[in-house]
Design an enzyme around this catalytic site. Structure first.
Site, PDB file in Angstrom:
ATOM      1  N   ARG A  34       0.821  -1.216   0.000  1.00 48.28           N
ATOM      2  CA  ARG A  34       0.000   0.000   0.000  1.00 48.28           C
ATOM      3  C   ARG A  34       0.854   1.265   0.000  1.00 48.28           C
ATOM      4  O   ARG A  34       0.437   2.282  -0.546  1.00 48.28           O
ATOM      5  CB  ARG A  34      -0.926   0.009   1.215  1.00 48.28           C
ATOM      6  N   GLY A 381     -12.413  -4.130   1.412  1.00 42.51           N
ATOM      7  CA  GLY A 381     -13.786  -3.677   1.623  1.00 42.51           C
ATOM      8  C   GLY A 381     -14.228  -2.731   0.526  1.00 42.51           C
ATOM      9  O   GLY A 381     -15.347  -2.825   0.012  1.00 42.51           O
TER      10      GLY A 381
HETATM   11  C1  3PG Z   1      -8.422  -1.607   5.187  1.00 43.85           C
HETATM   12  O1  3PG Z   1      -7.365  -2.044   5.642  1.00 43.85           O
HETATM   13  O2  3PG Z   1      -9.387  -2.337   4.893  1.00 43.85           O
HETATM   14  C2  3PG Z   1      -8.513  -0.138   4.922  1.00 43.85           C
HETATM   15  O3  3PG Z   1      -7.322   0.496   5.208  1.00 43.85           O
HETATM   16  C3  3PG Z   1      -9.639   0.433   5.740  1.00 43.85           C
HETATM   17  O4  3PG Z   1      -9.420   0.127   7.090  1.00 43.85           O
HETATM   18  P1  3PG Z   1     -10.630  -0.274   8.009  1.00 43.85           P
HETATM   19  O5  3PG Z   1     -11.199  -1.557   7.493  1.00 43.85           O
HETATM   20  O6  3PG Z   1     -10.066  -0.392   9.397  1.00 43.85           O
HETATM   21  O7  3PG Z   1     -11.631   0.855   7.909  1.00 43.85           O
END
Ligand code: 3PG
Ligand code: MG
Length: 400
Positions: A34, A381
Protein backbone atom coordinates in the site's frame (compact mmCIF):
# COMPACT_ATOMS: atom_id res chain seq x y z
CA UNK A 1 -13.51 13.56 -11.26
CA UNK A 2 -10.51 15.88 -11.39
CA UNK A 3 -7.06 14.29 -11.62
CA UNK A 4 -3.88 15.42 -9.85
CA UNK A 5 -2.74 16.86 -13.19
CA UNK A 6 -5.71 19.28 -13.11
CA UNK A 7 -4.76 20.67 -9.70
CA UNK A 8 -2.64 23.83 -9.36
CA UNK A 9 -0.45 22.24 -6.73
CA UNK A 10 2.91 24.02 -7.01
CA UNK A 11 3.79 25.89 -3.84
CA UNK A 12 0.57 24.72 -2.15
CA UNK A 13 0.28 22.54 0.93
CA UNK A 14 -1.58 19.54 -0.48
CA UNK A 15 -3.23 17.24 2.03
CA UNK A 16 -3.03 13.75 0.54
CA UNK A 17 -5.33 11.17 2.13
CA UNK A 18 -3.53 7.89 1.46
CA UNK A 19 -4.24 4.34 2.63
CA UNK A 20 -1.00 3.30 4.30
CA UNK A 21 -2.72 0.73 6.51
CA UNK A 22 -0.06 -1.96 6.14
CA UNK A 23 0.08 -5.28 7.97
CA UNK A 24 2.48 -5.19 10.92
CA UNK A 25 4.26 -7.86 12.89
CA UNK A 26 5.02 -5.90 16.03
CA UNK A 27 6.46 -2.77 14.48
CA UNK A 28 7.77 -4.50 11.35
CA UNK A 29 5.87 -3.97 8.09
CA UNK A 30 5.21 -7.38 6.53
CA UNK A 31 3.84 -6.06 3.21
CA UNK A 32 4.56 -2.52 2.02
CA UNK A 33 2.31 -2.83 -1.05
CA UNK A 34 0.00 0.00 0.00
CA UNK A 35 2.92 2.36 0.58
CA UNK A 36 4.39 1.56 -2.84
CA UNK A 37 0.97 1.94 -4.47
CA UNK A 38 0.73 5.45 -3.01
CA UNK A 39 4.05 6.59 -4.49
CA UNK A 40 2.89 7.74 -7.96
CA UNK A 41 0.66 10.48 -6.52
CA UNK A 42 3.15 11.50 -3.82
CA UNK A 43 6.01 11.65 -6.29
CA UNK A 44 4.01 13.49 -8.92
CA UNK A 45 2.90 16.16 -6.45
CA UNK A 46 6.35 16.51 -4.95
CA UNK A 47 7.90 16.68 -8.44
CA UNK A 48 5.54 19.53 -9.32
CA UNK A 49 6.66 21.53 -6.30
CA UNK A 50 3.72 20.84 -4.01
CA UNK A 51 4.26 20.65 -0.24
CA UNK A 52 2.94 17.17 0.36
CA UNK A 53 1.28 16.55 3.72
CA UNK A 54 0.07 12.97 4.00
CA UNK A 55 -2.81 11.89 6.20
CA UNK A 56 -3.39 8.17 6.86
CA UNK A 57 -4.72 5.67 9.37
CA UNK A 58 -3.12 2.58 10.82
CA UNK A 59 -5.17 -0.18 12.43
CA UNK A 60 -8.11 0.65 14.66
CA UNK A 61 -6.78 2.46 17.75
CA UNK A 62 -8.83 1.91 20.89
CA UNK A 63 -9.70 4.41 23.63
CA UNK A 64 -12.31 7.03 24.43
CA UNK A 65 -10.22 10.07 23.72
CA UNK A 66 -7.19 11.28 21.80
CA UNK A 67 -4.76 10.75 24.69
CA UNK A 68 -5.78 7.13 25.28
CA UNK A 69 -5.57 6.29 21.58
CA UNK A 70 -2.25 8.02 21.01
CA UNK A 71 -0.82 6.23 24.05
CA UNK A 72 -2.10 2.84 22.83
CA UNK A 73 -0.97 3.29 19.22
CA UNK A 74 -0.13 2.18 16.64
CA UNK A 75 1.98 5.14 15.63
CA UNK A 76 2.71 5.66 11.94
CA UNK A 77 6.46 5.85 12.51
CA UNK A 78 7.30 2.51 10.82
CA UNK A 79 5.34 3.79 7.80
CA UNK A 80 7.16 7.14 7.83
CA UNK A 81 10.47 5.26 7.90
CA UNK A 82 9.55 2.97 5.01
CA UNK A 83 8.12 5.83 2.96
CA UNK A 84 11.35 7.73 3.54
CA UNK A 85 13.34 4.76 2.19
CA UNK A 86 11.11 4.55 -0.87
CA UNK A 87 11.25 8.26 -1.75
CA UNK A 88 14.95 8.43 -0.96
CA UNK A 89 14.89 11.02 1.83
CA UNK A 90 13.57 11.20 5.37
CA UNK A 91 9.81 11.80 5.74
CA UNK A 92 9.17 13.69 8.99
CA UNK A 93 6.24 12.46 11.09
CA UNK A 94 4.19 15.01 13.04
CA UNK A 95 3.68 14.12 16.69
CA UNK A 96 -0.08 14.69 16.38
CA UNK A 97 -2.82 14.66 13.75
CA UNK A 98 -4.08 18.21 13.56
CA UNK A 99 -2.53 19.83 16.62
CA UNK A 100 0.45 22.12 17.21
CA UNK A 101 2.98 19.63 15.83
CA UNK A 102 1.00 19.12 12.61
CA UNK A 103 0.66 22.88 12.17
CA UNK A 104 4.37 23.34 12.69
CA UNK A 105 5.28 20.51 10.27
CA UNK A 106 2.92 21.89 7.61
CA UNK A 107 4.38 25.38 7.98
CA UNK A 108 7.95 24.14 7.71
CA UNK A 109 7.44 22.31 4.38
CA UNK A 110 9.37 23.68 1.43
CA UNK A 111 8.22 23.13 -2.17
CA UNK A 112 8.59 19.43 -3.02
CA UNK A 113 8.85 18.30 0.61
CA UNK A 114 6.91 15.33 1.97
CA UNK A 115 5.70 14.85 5.55
CA UNK A 116 3.24 12.60 7.35
CA UNK A 117 0.65 13.34 10.01
CA UNK A 118 0.26 10.93 12.95
CA UNK A 119 -2.42 8.17 12.77
CA UNK A 120 -5.62 10.02 11.90
CA UNK A 121 -7.68 7.55 13.94
CA UNK A 122 -6.11 8.85 17.14
CA UNK A 123 -8.80 11.52 16.68
CA UNK A 124 -12.08 9.89 17.74
CA UNK A 125 -13.99 12.34 15.50
CA UNK A 126 -12.37 10.82 12.39
CA UNK A 127 -14.70 7.82 12.52
CA UNK A 128 -17.65 9.48 14.29
CA UNK A 129 -21.17 8.89 12.99
CA UNK A 130 -22.04 12.42 14.09
CA UNK A 131 -21.76 14.80 11.13
CA UNK A 132 -20.94 17.84 13.24
CA UNK A 133 -18.21 16.04 15.21
CA UNK A 134 -16.62 14.92 11.96
CA UNK A 135 -17.14 18.35 10.46
CA UNK A 136 -15.32 20.11 13.29
CA UNK A 137 -12.34 17.79 12.97
CA UNK A 138 -12.39 18.01 9.17
CA UNK A 139 -12.13 21.79 9.45
CA UNK A 140 -9.03 21.44 11.65
CA UNK A 141 -7.44 19.08 9.10
CA UNK A 142 -8.38 21.30 6.16
CA UNK A 143 -6.82 24.31 7.92
CA UNK A 144 -3.41 22.63 7.53
CA UNK A 145 -3.56 22.75 3.72
CA UNK A 146 -4.90 24.60 0.70
CA UNK A 147 -5.55 21.61 -1.59
CA UNK A 148 -6.77 18.05 -1.05
CA UNK A 149 -6.00 14.86 -2.96
CA UNK A 150 -7.97 11.69 -2.21
CA UNK A 151 -5.78 8.69 -2.92
CA UNK A 152 -6.70 6.28 -0.12
CA UNK A 153 -8.63 3.83 -2.27
CA UNK A 154 -8.82 1.20 0.50
CA UNK A 155 -10.68 3.62 2.77
CA UNK A 156 -13.09 5.15 0.21
CA UNK A 157 -15.94 3.05 1.57
CA UNK A 158 -15.60 4.76 4.95
CA UNK A 159 -17.63 7.86 5.72
CA UNK A 160 -14.75 9.27 7.73
CA UNK A 161 -13.73 12.89 8.21
CA UNK A 162 -10.44 12.70 6.29
CA UNK A 163 -12.05 10.69 3.48
CA UNK A 164 -15.53 12.16 3.16
CA UNK A 165 -15.66 15.60 4.79
CA UNK A 166 -12.32 17.27 4.03
CA UNK A 167 -12.70 17.16 0.21
CA UNK A 168 -15.79 19.34 0.63
CA UNK A 169 -13.67 22.04 2.26
CA UNK A 170 -10.75 22.35 -0.19
CA UNK A 171 -10.20 22.35 -3.96
CA UNK A 172 -9.65 18.64 -4.54
CA UNK A 173 -8.68 15.91 -6.99
CA UNK A 174 -8.52 12.12 -7.09
CA UNK A 175 -5.06 10.59 -6.86
CA UNK A 176 -3.51 8.20 -9.36
CA UNK A 177 -4.16 5.10 -7.26
CA UNK A 178 -7.84 5.90 -6.89
CA UNK A 179 -8.17 6.54 -10.64
CA UNK A 180 -6.39 3.30 -11.58
CA UNK A 181 -8.45 1.23 -9.14
CA UNK A 182 -11.75 2.70 -10.29
CA UNK A 183 -10.86 2.16 -13.97
CA UNK A 184 -10.27 -1.55 -13.37
CA UNK A 185 -13.31 -2.04 -11.17
CA UNK A 186 -15.47 -0.36 -13.83
CA UNK A 187 -14.28 -2.92 -16.37
CA UNK A 188 -15.24 -5.62 -13.90
CA UNK A 189 -18.74 -4.31 -13.24
CA UNK A 190 -19.76 -3.00 -16.68
CA UNK A 191 -20.05 -5.81 -19.26
CA UNK A 192 -17.66 -8.41 -17.77
CA UNK A 193 -16.62 -11.11 -20.22
CA UNK A 194 -18.17 -14.45 -19.33
CA UNK A 195 -17.86 -16.77 -17.57
CA UNK A 196 -17.40 -14.32 -14.69
CA UNK A 197 -16.18 -16.21 -11.63
CA UNK A 198 -15.93 -14.71 -8.15
CA UNK A 199 -13.85 -16.32 -5.42
CA UNK A 200 -14.71 -15.25 -1.88
CA UNK A 201 -12.76 -16.20 1.20
CA UNK A 202 -11.95 -14.53 4.47
CA UNK A 203 -13.45 -14.94 7.86
CA UNK A 204 -17.07 -13.94 8.08
CA UNK A 205 -20.12 -14.47 5.87
CA UNK A 206 -21.82 -11.60 7.74
CA UNK A 207 -19.30 -9.24 6.09
CA UNK A 208 -19.96 -10.62 2.64
CA UNK A 209 -23.56 -11.85 2.38
CA UNK A 210 -24.66 -8.54 0.90
CA UNK A 211 -22.01 -8.72 -1.79
CA UNK A 212 -22.94 -12.32 -2.52
CA UNK A 213 -26.60 -11.39 -2.88
CA UNK A 214 -25.76 -8.59 -5.29
CA UNK A 215 -23.31 -10.78 -7.25
CA UNK A 216 -26.07 -13.30 -7.89
CA UNK A 217 -27.32 -10.94 -10.55
CA UNK A 218 -23.87 -10.48 -12.10
CA UNK A 219 -21.46 -13.40 -11.72
CA UNK A 220 -21.90 -16.85 -13.26
CA UNK A 221 -20.16 -18.79 -10.54
CA UNK A 222 -19.27 -18.14 -6.90
CA UNK A 223 -16.48 -20.10 -5.29
CA UNK A 224 -16.61 -19.88 -1.52
CA UNK A 225 -13.67 -21.01 0.59
CA UNK A 226 -11.86 -20.35 3.82
CA UNK A 227 -13.40 -19.08 7.06
CA UNK A 228 -16.76 -18.14 5.62
CA UNK A 229 -17.26 -21.46 3.85
CA UNK A 230 -17.73 -23.27 7.16
CA UNK A 231 -20.98 -21.42 7.81
CA UNK A 232 -22.09 -22.37 4.28
CA UNK A 233 -21.21 -26.01 4.96
CA UNK A 234 -23.08 -25.85 8.27
CA UNK A 235 -26.09 -24.40 6.43
CA UNK A 236 -25.98 -27.47 4.17
CA UNK A 237 -26.08 -29.67 7.28
CA UNK A 238 -22.40 -30.62 7.59
CA UNK A 239 -20.47 -30.95 10.85
CA UNK A 240 -17.69 -28.35 10.91
CA UNK A 241 -16.28 -29.12 14.37
CA UNK A 242 -14.48 -26.19 15.94
CA UNK A 243 -14.04 -24.34 12.65
CA UNK A 244 -14.96 -20.68 12.46
CA UNK A 245 -18.74 -20.53 12.42
CA UNK A 246 -21.25 -17.71 12.48
CA UNK A 247 -24.21 -19.61 13.84
CA UNK A 248 -26.51 -16.58 13.66
CA UNK A 249 -25.85 -16.33 9.91
CA UNK A 250 -26.91 -19.86 8.99
CA UNK A 251 -30.46 -18.82 8.06
CA UNK A 252 -29.23 -15.92 5.95
CA UNK A 253 -26.77 -18.22 4.22
CA UNK A 254 -29.62 -20.66 3.46
CA UNK A 255 -31.60 -17.83 1.89
CA UNK A 256 -28.61 -16.87 -0.29
CA UNK A 257 -28.03 -20.48 -1.37
CA UNK A 258 -31.71 -20.74 -2.35
CA UNK A 259 -31.58 -17.44 -4.28
CA UNK A 260 -28.50 -18.64 -6.14
CA UNK A 261 -30.25 -21.85 -7.11
CA UNK A 262 -33.21 -19.88 -8.49
CA UNK A 263 -31.01 -17.45 -10.43
CA UNK A 264 -28.93 -20.26 -11.93
CA UNK A 265 -25.69 -19.12 -10.29
CA UNK A 266 -23.42 -21.97 -9.32
CA UNK A 267 -22.13 -21.89 -5.74
CA UNK A 268 -18.98 -23.98 -5.31
CA UNK A 269 -18.12 -25.09 -1.76
CA UNK A 270 -15.19 -27.11 -0.37
CA UNK A 271 -15.45 -30.89 -0.56
CA UNK A 272 -12.58 -31.63 1.82
CA UNK A 273 -10.88 -29.67 4.58
CA UNK A 274 -7.62 -29.66 6.48
CA UNK A 275 -8.64 -30.21 10.10
CA UNK A 276 -6.11 -29.12 12.73
CA UNK A 277 -5.97 -29.75 16.46
CA UNK A 278 -5.34 -26.05 17.21
CA UNK A 279 -4.97 -22.64 15.62
CA UNK A 280 -1.16 -22.68 15.67
CA UNK A 281 1.41 -22.99 12.85
CA UNK A 282 2.69 -26.40 13.96
CA UNK A 283 -0.73 -27.92 14.74
CA UNK A 284 -1.18 -31.61 13.90
CA UNK A 285 -3.58 -31.87 10.94
CA UNK A 286 -5.28 -34.25 8.54
CA UNK A 287 -7.48 -34.03 5.47
CA UNK A 288 -11.16 -34.89 5.94
CA UNK A 289 -14.03 -35.05 3.43
CA UNK A 290 -16.67 -32.50 4.48
CA UNK A 291 -19.09 -35.33 5.22
CA UNK A 292 -16.64 -36.73 7.77
CA UNK A 293 -15.28 -33.75 9.65
CA UNK A 294 -14.52 -34.53 13.32
CA UNK A 295 -16.23 -32.48 16.02
CA UNK A 296 -12.95 -31.78 17.84
CA UNK A 297 -11.01 -30.38 14.85
CA UNK A 298 -10.83 -26.94 13.32
CA UNK A 299 -10.42 -26.41 9.60
CA UNK A 300 -7.49 -24.16 8.66
CA UNK A 301 -7.29 -24.87 4.94
CA UNK A 302 -8.89 -26.44 1.88
CA UNK A 303 -8.07 -30.08 1.12
CA UNK A 304 -6.49 -31.42 -2.13
CA UNK A 305 -9.80 -32.36 -3.79
CA UNK A 306 -11.14 -28.88 -3.09
CA UNK A 307 -8.00 -27.30 -4.54
CA UNK A 308 -8.55 -29.31 -7.71
CA UNK A 309 -12.25 -28.50 -7.80
CA UNK A 310 -11.63 -24.76 -7.39
CA UNK A 311 -8.97 -24.86 -10.13
CA UNK A 312 -11.37 -26.61 -12.50
CA UNK A 313 -14.08 -24.05 -11.78
CA UNK A 314 -11.61 -21.25 -12.59
CA UNK A 315 -10.08 -22.77 -15.71
CA UNK A 316 -12.64 -21.39 -18.22
CA UNK A 317 -13.13 -17.99 -16.56
CA UNK A 318 -12.83 -14.85 -18.71
CA UNK A 319 -13.27 -12.52 -15.75
CA UNK A 320 -12.21 -13.26 -12.17
CA UNK A 321 -12.60 -11.28 -8.99
CA UNK A 322 -10.98 -12.75 -5.89
CA UNK A 323 -11.43 -11.41 -2.39
CA UNK A 324 -10.15 -13.17 0.71
CA UNK A 325 -7.69 -16.01 1.36
CA UNK A 326 -9.20 -19.51 1.57
CA UNK A 327 -7.01 -20.76 4.40
CA UNK A 328 -4.66 -19.57 7.10
CA UNK A 329 -1.94 -18.79 4.54
CA UNK A 330 0.15 -17.04 7.21
CA UNK A 331 0.98 -20.55 8.53
CA UNK A 332 3.00 -22.33 5.78
CA UNK A 333 1.40 -25.69 6.59
CA UNK A 334 -2.04 -24.22 5.80
CA UNK A 335 -1.23 -22.12 2.72
CA UNK A 336 -1.86 -24.75 0.01
CA UNK A 337 -5.49 -23.75 -0.62
CA UNK A 338 -4.73 -20.06 -1.06
CA UNK A 339 -1.70 -20.92 -3.22
CA UNK A 340 -3.83 -23.18 -5.44
CA UNK A 341 -6.43 -20.43 -5.94
CA UNK A 342 -3.73 -17.87 -6.76
CA UNK A 343 -2.10 -20.32 -9.18
CA UNK A 344 -5.38 -21.14 -10.95
CA UNK A 345 -6.26 -17.44 -11.28
CA UNK A 346 -2.79 -16.59 -12.58
CA UNK A 347 -3.34 -19.14 -15.37
CA UNK A 348 -6.65 -17.59 -16.46
CA UNK A 349 -6.73 -15.53 -19.60
CA UNK A 350 -8.87 -12.45 -19.33
CA UNK A 351 -9.30 -9.89 -16.61
CA UNK A 352 -8.16 -11.12 -13.20
CA UNK A 353 -8.54 -8.86 -10.18
CA UNK A 354 -7.25 -9.70 -6.73
CA UNK A 355 -9.06 -7.51 -4.22
CA UNK A 356 -8.09 -6.73 -0.72
CA UNK A 357 -5.25 -6.18 1.68
CA UNK A 358 -5.22 -9.80 2.87
CA UNK A 359 -5.40 -11.40 -0.56
CA UNK A 360 -2.79 -8.98 -1.90
CA UNK A 361 -0.49 -9.77 1.03
CA UNK A 362 -1.17 -13.49 0.49
CA UNK A 363 -0.18 -13.56 -3.18
CA UNK A 364 3.00 -11.61 -2.49
CA UNK A 365 3.90 -13.72 0.54
CA UNK A 366 3.36 -16.85 -1.55
CA UNK A 367 5.81 -15.53 -4.11
CA UNK A 368 3.49 -14.57 -6.99
CA UNK A 369 4.75 -11.56 -8.95
CA UNK A 370 2.26 -8.69 -9.30
CA UNK A 371 2.28 -9.39 -13.05
CA UNK A 372 0.60 -12.78 -12.47
CA UNK A 373 -2.72 -10.89 -12.26
CA UNK A 374 -4.29 -8.07 -14.28
CA UNK A 375 -4.70 -5.99 -11.14
CA UNK A 376 -4.06 -6.34 -7.43
CA UNK A 377 -6.38 -3.96 -5.64
CA UNK A 378 -5.21 -2.22 -2.48
CA UNK A 379 -8.72 -2.17 -1.05
CA UNK A 380 -10.64 -5.21 0.19
CA UNK A 381 -13.79 -3.68 1.62
CA UNK A 382 -13.72 -0.82 -0.87
CA UNK A 383 -13.43 -3.03 -3.96
CA UNK A 384 -16.11 -5.39 -2.63
CA UNK A 385 -18.52 -2.54 -2.02
CA UNK A 386 -17.82 -1.11 -5.46
CA UNK A 387 -18.37 -4.48 -7.13
CA UNK A 388 -21.56 -4.78 -5.07
CA UNK A 389 -22.82 -1.59 -6.70
CA UNK A 390 -22.72 0.55 -3.55
CA UNK A 391 -21.79 4.22 -3.61
CA UNK A 392 -18.42 4.74 -1.92
CA UNK A 393 -18.68 7.85 0.29
CA UNK A 394 -15.10 8.90 -0.43
CA UNK A 395 -15.59 8.54 -4.18
CA UNK A 396 -18.82 10.50 -4.05
CA UNK A 397 -16.99 13.30 -2.20
CA UNK A 398 -14.21 13.38 -4.82
CA UNK A 399 -16.73 13.49 -7.67
CA UNK A 400 -18.52 16.51 -6.20
C1 3PG B 1 -8.42 -1.61 5.19
O1 3PG B 1 -7.37 -2.04 5.64
O2 3PG B 1 -9.39 -2.34 4.89
C2 3PG B 1 -8.51 -0.14 4.92
O3 3PG B 1 -7.32 0.50 5.21
C3 3PG B 1 -9.64 0.43 5.74
O4 3PG B 1 -9.42 0.13 7.09
P1 3PG B 1 -10.63 -0.27 8.01
O5 3PG B 1 -11.20 -1.56 7.49
O6 3PG B 1 -10.07 -0.39 9.40
O7 3PG B 1 -11.63 0.85 7.91
MG1 MG C 1 -10.88 -3.53 6.18
Amino acid sequence: MRAVADLDAAGQVVLVRADLNVPLDGMTITDDGRIRASLPTINELSGRGARVLICAHLGRPKGDDYEARAAGGPSLWPVADRLGELVGRPVPLAADVAGPSATQVAASLADGDIALLENVRFEPAETSKDDSERGEFAARLAALASRYVGDGFGALHRKHASVYDVPGLLPHAAGELVRTEIDVLRRLTEHPERPYVVVLGGAKPSDKLAVIASLLGKADRLIIGGGMSYTFLAARGYEVGRSLLERDQIDNVRTVIEKARRSGVEIVLPVDLVGATDFVPEAAHEVYPVADFPADRESLDMGPRTRELFATKLADAKTVFWNGPVGVFEFPAFAAGTRAVAQAISECRGLTVVGGGDSAAAVRQLGFPDTAFSHISTGGGASLEYVEGKTLPGLEALER
